[in-house]
Design a protein around this motif. Structure first.
Motif, PDB file in Angstrom:
ATOM      1  N   TYR A 192      63.436  59.863  14.150  1.00 41.74           N
ATOM      2  CA  TYR A 192      64.063  60.052  15.462  1.00 41.74           C
ATOM      3  C   TYR A 192      65.196  61.077  15.360  1.00 41.74           C
ATOM      4  O   TYR A 192      65.410  61.866  16.274  1.00 41.74           O
ATOM      5  N   LYS A 243      54.276  60.819  14.591  1.00 36.00           N
ATOM      6  CA  LYS A 243      53.888  59.643  15.368  1.00 36.00           C
ATOM      7  C   LYS A 243      52.365  59.528  15.454  1.00 36.00           C
ATOM      8  O   LYS A 243      51.803  58.445  15.252  1.00 36.00           O
ATOM      9  N   GLN A 244      51.699  60.634  15.719  1.00 39.90           N
ATOM     10  CA  GLN A 244      50.238  60.646  15.817  1.00 39.90           C
ATOM     11  C   GLN A 244      49.592  60.260  14.481  1.00 39.90           C
ATOM     12  O   GLN A 244      48.666  59.452  14.434  1.00 39.90           O
ATOM     13  N   ASN A 281      47.571  53.002  11.763  1.00 43.36           N
ATOM     14  CA  ASN A 281      47.952  51.723  12.381  1.00 43.36           C
ATOM     15  C   ASN A 281      49.369  51.302  12.012  1.00 43.36           C
ATOM     16  O   ASN A 281      49.629  50.130  11.727  1.00 43.36           O
ATOM     17  N   LYS A 282      50.269  52.281  12.011  1.00 44.19           N
ATOM     18  CA  LYS A 282      51.680  52.026  11.721  1.00 44.19           C
ATOM     19  C   LYS A 282      52.515  52.705  12.785  1.00 44.19           C
ATOM     20  O   LYS A 282      52.043  53.599  13.481  1.00 44.19           O
ATOM     21  N   ASN A 283      53.763  52.284  12.882  1.00 41.95           N
ATOM     22  CA  ASN A 283      54.682  53.021  13.745  1.00 41.95           C
ATOM     23  C   ASN A 283      55.576  53.894  12.848  1.00 41.95           C
ATOM     24  O   ASN A 283      55.561  53.765  11.621  1.00 41.95           O
ATOM     25  N   VAL A 284      56.335  54.787  13.459  1.00 43.00           N
ATOM     26  CA  VAL A 284      57.132  55.737  12.670  1.00 43.00           C
ATOM     27  C   VAL A 284      58.201  55.042  11.832  1.00 43.00           C
ATOM     28  O   VAL A 284      58.534  55.513  10.740  1.00 43.00           O
ATOM     29  N   LYS A 285      58.716  53.923  12.308  1.00 43.68           N
ATOM     30  CA  LYS A 285      59.714  53.187  11.522  1.00 43.68           C
ATOM     31  C   LYS A 285      59.094  52.640  10.242  1.00 43.68           C
ATOM     32  O   LYS A 285      59.704  52.704   9.170  1.00 43.68           O
ATOM     33  N   GLU A 286      57.875  52.112  10.335  1.00 48.28           N
ATOM     34  CA  GLU A 286      57.197  51.579   9.146  1.00 48.28           C
ATOM     35  C   GLU A 286      56.918  52.680   8.130  1.00 48.28           C
ATOM     36  O   GLU A 286      57.088  52.488   6.925  1.00 48.28           O
ATOM     37  N   SER A 309      50.966  58.548  12.111  1.00 43.01           N
ATOM     38  CA  SER A 309      51.307  57.137  11.868  1.00 43.01           C
ATOM     39  C   SER A 309      50.333  56.222  12.596  1.00 43.01           C
ATOM     40  O   SER A 309      49.845  55.229  12.030  1.00 43.01           O
ATOM     41  N   GLU A 310      50.063  56.535  13.839  1.00 36.47           N
ATOM     42  CA  GLU A 310      49.158  55.709  14.642  1.00 36.47           C
ATOM     43  C   GLU A 310      47.754  55.674  14.051  1.00 36.47           C
ATOM     44  O   GLU A 310      47.080  54.653  14.117  1.00 36.47           O
ATOM     45  N   GLU A 344      65.053  53.789   8.707  1.00 37.32           N
ATOM     46  CA  GLU A 344      64.001  53.569   9.701  1.00 37.32           C
ATOM     47  C   GLU A 344      64.102  54.501  10.906  1.00 37.32           C
ATOM     48  O   GLU A 344      63.131  54.699  11.625  1.00 37.32           O
TER      49      GLU A 344
END
Length: 106
Positions: free
Chosen positions: A33, A8-9, A15-20, A11-12, A29
Motif C-alpha cells: 500500500y 494485487k492481481q 488465492n491470497k491478498n496483498v497483506k498475506e 496475489s489473487e 503487511e
C-alpha cells in the motif's frame, strides 16, 4: 495498470491478498500500500518478482505479458549446449523440471 494493481492481481491468482503476500516475503503487511505513493527498493521488487515467477519489468508495466508454460517449452526447444549441440530429450526434461522448481509452474 499500476505496480500495486499488478501485485494485487498476481496475489489473487494465488488465492491470497496483498497483506498475506507481504508477510510471506517478510515485509510489513502494509508495504504494498505504501508503494502507491513511494518508490520501492530494487531489492524488494526483485523479491516480489521471484515470488510470483515474473520479471521486475512485468511488475513495473514494461512488459505486458507473463511468460507461460508454452513459452518455457519454446525456450527449451531452442536451447543448446555451450558447444552448439541441441539438448537431448532427457536434458530438456531436466532443465524444465529445474526451472519449474525454481520459479514455479504457471
Amino acid at each position: 495498470m499500476t505496480l500495486f494493481e499488478r501485485i494485487k492481481q498476481l496475489s489473487e491468482k494465488r488465492n491470497k491478498n496483498v497483506k498475506e503476500v507481504a508477510i510471506d516475503l517478510g515485509f510489513s503487511e502494509n508495504l504494498f500500500y505504501k508503494w502507491k505513493t513511494s518508490d520501492p527498493k530494487a531489492v524488494d521488487l526483485e523479491k516480489v518478482a521471484d515470488y510470483f515467477g515474473v520479471s521486475v519489468d512485468y511488475l513495473l508495466g514494461r512488459e505486458t505479458e507473463v511468460k507461460t508454460e508454452k513459452d518455457l517449452d519454446d525456450m527449451i526447444d531452442n536451447a543448446m549446449f555451450y558447444d552448439g549441440k541441441p539438448l537431448s530429450d532427457t536434458d530438456r526434461e531436466i532443465v524444465k523440471a529445474y526451472l519449474e522448481g525454481k520459479f514455479g509452474s504457471k
